[in-house]
Scaffold this active site. Structure first.
Site, PDB file in Angstrom:
ATOM      1  N   ASP A  38       0.874  -1.182   0.000  1.00 18.95           N
ATOM      2  CA  ASP A  38       0.000   0.000   0.000  1.00 18.95           C
ATOM      3  C   ASP A  38       0.904   1.223   0.000  1.00 18.95           C
ATOM      4  O   ASP A  38       1.934   1.243   0.683  1.00 18.95           O
ATOM      5  CB  ASP A  38      -0.902  -0.007   1.239  1.00 18.95           C
ATOM      6  CG  ASP A  38      -2.083   0.915   1.078  1.00 18.95           C
ATOM      7  OD1 ASP A  38      -3.214   0.425   1.051  1.00 18.95           O
ATOM      8  OD2 ASP A  38      -1.864   2.148   0.960  1.00 18.95           O
ATOM      9  N   GLU A  72     -19.082  -5.993   3.772  1.00 26.07           N
ATOM     10  CA  GLU A  72     -18.476  -5.630   5.041  1.00 26.07           C
ATOM     11  C   GLU A  72     -19.241  -6.347   6.151  1.00 26.07           C
ATOM     12  O   GLU A  72     -20.435  -6.595   6.029  1.00 26.07           O
ATOM     13  CB  GLU A  72     -18.543  -4.118   5.256  1.00 26.07           C
ATOM     14  CG  GLU A  72     -17.601  -3.390   4.332  1.00 26.07           C
ATOM     15  CD  GLU A  72     -17.550  -1.893   4.608  1.00 26.07           C
ATOM     16  OE1 GLU A  72     -17.794  -1.474   5.753  1.00 26.07           O
ATOM     17  OE2 GLU A  72     -17.275  -1.156   3.661  1.00 26.07           O
ATOM     18  N   ASN A  79     -24.622  -4.674  -7.792  1.00 24.03           N
ATOM     19  CA  ASN A  79     -24.878  -3.746  -6.685  1.00 24.03           C
ATOM     20  C   ASN A  79     -26.101  -2.864  -6.943  1.00 24.03           C
ATOM     21  O   ASN A  79     -26.843  -2.532  -6.023  1.00 24.03           O
ATOM     22  CB  ASN A  79     -23.643  -2.879  -6.416  1.00 24.03           C
ATOM     23  CG  ASN A  79     -22.696  -3.570  -5.437  1.00 24.03           C
ATOM     24  OD1 ASN A  79     -23.028  -4.639  -4.899  1.00 24.03           O
ATOM     25  ND2 ASN A  79     -21.543  -2.994  -5.213  1.00 24.03           N
ATOM     26  N   LEU A 125     -34.586  -7.711   1.260  1.00 21.68           N
ATOM     27  CA  LEU A 125     -35.950  -7.156   1.313  1.00 21.68           C
ATOM     28  C   LEU A 125     -36.252  -6.675   2.723  1.00 21.68           C
ATOM     29  O   LEU A 125     -37.395  -6.712   3.156  1.00 21.68           O
ATOM     30  CB  LEU A 125     -36.969  -8.222   0.883  1.00 21.68           C
ATOM     31  CG  LEU A 125     -37.015  -8.541  -0.614  1.00 21.68           C
ATOM     32  CD1 LEU A 125     -38.042  -9.618  -0.907  1.00 21.68           C
ATOM     33  CD2 LEU A 125     -37.324  -7.291  -1.448  1.00 21.68           C
ATOM     34  N   ALA A 152     -36.824  -3.708   4.931  1.00 25.08           N
ATOM     35  CA  ALA A 152     -37.042  -2.254   4.858  1.00 25.08           C
ATOM     36  C   ALA A 152     -36.294  -1.584   6.003  1.00 25.08           C
ATOM     37  O   ALA A 152     -36.034  -2.203   7.035  1.00 25.08           O
ATOM     38  CB  ALA A 152     -38.539  -1.973   4.963  1.00 25.08           C
ATOM     39  N   CYS A 180     -20.159   1.059  -0.950  1.00 20.12           N
ATOM     40  CA  CYS A 180     -20.342   0.470  -2.285  1.00 20.12           C
ATOM     41  C   CYS A 180     -21.663   0.813  -2.957  1.00 20.12           C
ATOM     42  O   CYS A 180     -21.672   1.394  -4.045  1.00 20.12           O
ATOM     43  CB  CYS A 180     -20.196  -1.040  -2.210  1.00 20.12           C
ATOM     44  SG  CYS A 180     -18.503  -1.529  -1.916  1.00 20.12           S
ATOM     45  N   LYS A 214     -22.196   4.490  -4.028  1.00 19.80           N
ATOM     46  CA  LYS A 214     -21.148   4.894  -4.989  1.00 19.80           C
ATOM     47  C   LYS A 214     -21.339   4.204  -6.334  1.00 19.80           C
ATOM     48  O   LYS A 214     -21.257   4.832  -7.391  1.00 19.80           O
ATOM     49  CB  LYS A 214     -19.791   4.534  -4.388  1.00 19.80           C
ATOM     50  CG  LYS A 214     -18.628   4.492  -5.348  1.00 19.80           C
ATOM     51  CD  LYS A 214     -17.353   4.118  -4.631  1.00 19.80           C
ATOM     52  CE  LYS A 214     -17.033   2.652  -4.667  1.00 19.80           C
ATOM     53  NZ  LYS A 214     -16.376   2.111  -5.833  1.00 19.80           N
TER      54      LYS A 214
END
Ligand code: UDX
Length: 448
Positions: free
Chosen positions: A40, A167, A222, A265, A267, A275, A278
Site C-alpha cells: 500500500d 463488510e 450492486n 428485502l 425495509a 459500495c 457509490k
C-alpha cells in the site's frame, strides 16, 4: 505465455491496496498457505498493520491476521512484487466531485506495475479486482503496456475479476464466494480460474467473459441490490399509511416466490456504505455519458435519499420543536458488525438534527471513534445504553446491532418522553409501552 503457477504453498501472491478487499483477501490466502506480499502506498497504514494495528474492525479479521500474518509481507515498496506470480489490484475507486468514478488510484498502480515490468523479466498475471466502469480495464492495460513497453499475452497476463464481499462478512465471503467472474484475455483467464479452483477446492460458479462485461456485472449486481432495498422501502412507506399493514409479512411472502427471492428485502432507513451508493451513482453517470436515460436507477437513488427525510420529519412532527431536545441515536455504522460510517444514514440524520439544535447523544458498539472524527464535540458519545436513554425525549434505533434487539420496556423507564422510533423493527414483537413507531408498520401513526 509462459506463466508458471507453482505449488500452492510456494505460490507468491501480490496484493496492491490494503483496504477491506485487499486485507481480507490477504489473510484468507495466507491462511490457506500462500505467501502474500501486501503493498500500500500509505506508509503509515502499512506501518500500523505491520504492528498488528488493523485499520478497521471486521469480524474474524484479527483472528485470521494473528494466525497467518507470518506468511504476509507488508510493504510500500512496489519492487517486491517482482517475486510474485499473480498480482491482485484492490485499490479504491471513489466517486469524484463530478459524480464520475475517480480512477486515479488504479491508473497510478498501472504506471507502477508498468515500471517494474519494464525493469525485470518476471511474467505475472495481473488481476484487477477494484470496481471500475466498463472500458477501464483496457485503459489500465494500455497504461501498463505503454510504460512497460511490453505486450499483454506475451510478457504478462491481465484480467478483471470483480469482488462481491460484504463488510461485516468479509472473511466469510472471501472464503465462500457465491460466484467468480473473470473477464479478459483467454490464457490468463483460464489460469486464474485454475488458481481459484485450487484455492477453494469446491464447486463455485465461474463466469468467464470479456473485460467490459465483467466490469458491468459488478455494477449491475450492486445496482440490483440497491433496487431491491428501495423497492421494499417504498412498500414500507405505503404500509405506514395502511392501518394494520406490516412490511415484513409482505417481504416474507413475496420473498418465497423464487422469481423474487427473500434476501435484501429488509425495509429500513435506506442503504449506506462504501459500495451501493457509490456504484449506483457511477452507473448513473456512466449511463448518462452513453446517452442512455438511467430513469430506474435514478428513482432507486431518490427513494433511498427520501428515507432519512422521512425519519427526520416524523421526529419533528412528534416533538414539534427540536431545539435542545435530547435525541438518542442507537447505531452509527451503516450496518451491523462494522465500524464503517461511510454514507451511513445515521450520520445524515444526526447532521439534520444538529441543524435544529437538538442535543444529540449517540451509542454504537464499534463506530464511535469514526463518528467523533466528523462531529467532534457537536454531539455527545456514550458506550452505555442506559446513559443515553436517561432523560431522553426520543430514541431512534438506526443500526440492527444484536445488543439493541435485547432491549425491553424496562430499559425505557427513565426516558423523559417515551417516543421510540425503530427504523429496523427490532422490537416490534415486544409490546413497547409509550409511543413506539417503526418503519413499515406504523411510522405515520395511522395503525394505532
Ligand atoms: C455491498 C454488496 O452487498 C457487496 O456484494 C459488494 O461487494 C459491496 O457492497 P456492503 O456495502 O458491505 O456490501 O453491505 P450490504 O450488506 O450490501 O448492505 C448495504 C446497505 O443496505 C446497508 O446499509 C444495509 O443496512 C442496507 N440493507 C441491506 C437494507 O436496508 N436492507 C436489506 O435487506 C439489506
Amino acid at each position: 505465455m509462459n506463466h508458471i503457477i507453482t505449488k500452492m504453498s510456494k505460490t507468491r501472491i501480490g496484493i496492491i491496496g490494503a483496504g477491506f478487499v485487499g486485507l481480507s483477501f490477504a489473510v484468507v490466502l495466507a491462511q490457506k498457505g500462500f505467501q502474500v506480499i501486501l503493498i500500500d502506498k500509505d506508509r503509515k497504514k502499512i506501518g500500523k498493520i505491520d504492528e498488528k494495528n488493523l485499520p478497521f474492525f471486521e469480524p474474524k479479521l484479527s483472528t485470521y491476521f494473528l494466525k497467518s500474518s507470518k506468511r504476509i509481507e507488508f510493504s510500500y515498496n512496489f519492487e517486491l512484487l517482482k517475486k510474485c506470480e499473480i498480482i491482485f489490484i484492490t485499490v479504491g475507486t471513489p466517486i469524484g466531485t463530478n459524480g464520475m468514478i475517480d480512477l486515479s488510484n488504479v491508473k497510478q498502480v498501472g504506471k507502477e506495475l508498468g515500471k517494474i515490468l519494464l525493469k525485470s523479466d518476471f511474467k505475472p498475471i495481473l488481476v484487477l479486482k477494484s470496481t471500475v466502469i466498463p472500458g477501464t480495464s483496457r485503459k489500465i492495460l494500455k497504461i501498463i503496456e505503454d510504460v512497460s513497453k511490453k505486450k499483454v499475452g506475451k510478457k504478462f497476463g491481465f484480467v478483471t475479476n470483480p469482488e462481491f464481499l460484504r463488510e461485516g462478512k468479509a472473511i466469510d465471503d472471501t472464503e465462500n464466494p457465491h460466484v467468480i467472474v473473470i473477464g479478459g484475455q483467454n490464457d490468463a483467464k483460464e489460469k486464474i480460474m485454475q488458481f481459484y479452483k485450487n484455492m477453494y477446492k469446491k464447486k463455485i460458479p465461474v463466469i468467464l467473459t470479456n473485460y467490459e462485461t465483467a466490469e458491468l456485472i459488478k455494477y449491475a449486481n450492486n445496482s440490483f441490490l440497491a433496487t431491491k432495498i428501495s423497492f421494499i422501502n417504498q412498500i414500507a412507506n405505503i404500509c405506514d399509511n395502511i392501518p394494520g399493514a406490516n412490511v415484513d409479512d409482505v417481504a416474507n411472502a413475496i420473498g418465497i416466490d423464487p422469481r423474487i427471492g427473500g434476501l435484501f428485502l429488509k425495509a429500513g432507513p435506506g442503504y449506506g456504505g462504501s459500495c451501493l451508493p457509490k456504484d449506483l451513482q457511477a452507473l448513473i453517470s456512466y449511463s448518462e455519458k452513453l446517452g442512455e436515460l438511467p430513469s430506474l436507477l435514478k428513482a432507486v437513488q431518490k427513494t433511498n435519499d427520501h428515507q432519512v427525510s422521512k425519519i427526520f420529519n416524523v421526529v419533528k412532527k412528534q416533538l414539534k420543536n427540536l431545539n435542545q431536545k435530547k435525541i438518542s441515536i442507537l447505531g452509527l455504522s451503516f450496518k451491523e458488525d462494522s465500524d464503517d460510517i461511510r454514507e451511513s444514514v445515521s450520520i445524515k440524520l444526526i447532521t439534520k438534527l444538529i441543524q435544529q439544535k437538538s442535543n444529540v447523544v449517540v451509542h454504537d458498539p464499534m463506530a464511535i471513534g469514526n463518528t467523533k472524527k466528523i462531529f467532534k464535540n457537536k454531539i455527545q458519545y456514550s458506550d452505555s445504553i442506559p446513559e443515553i436513554i436517561n432523560e431522553s425525549d426520543c430514541l431512534i434505533i438506526m443500526t440492527p446491532w444484536e445488543e439493541y434487539k435485547r432491549l425491553n420496556n424496562s430499559d425505557f423507564q427513565k426516558m423523559k418522553n417515551k417516543l421510540i422510533i425503530d427504523t429496523r423493527r427490532l422490537l416490534k414483537n415486544k409490546k413497547i409501552q409509550g409511543k413506539y413507531l417503526s418503519i413499515g408498520i406504523n411510522l405515520n401513526e395511522n395503525n394505532h
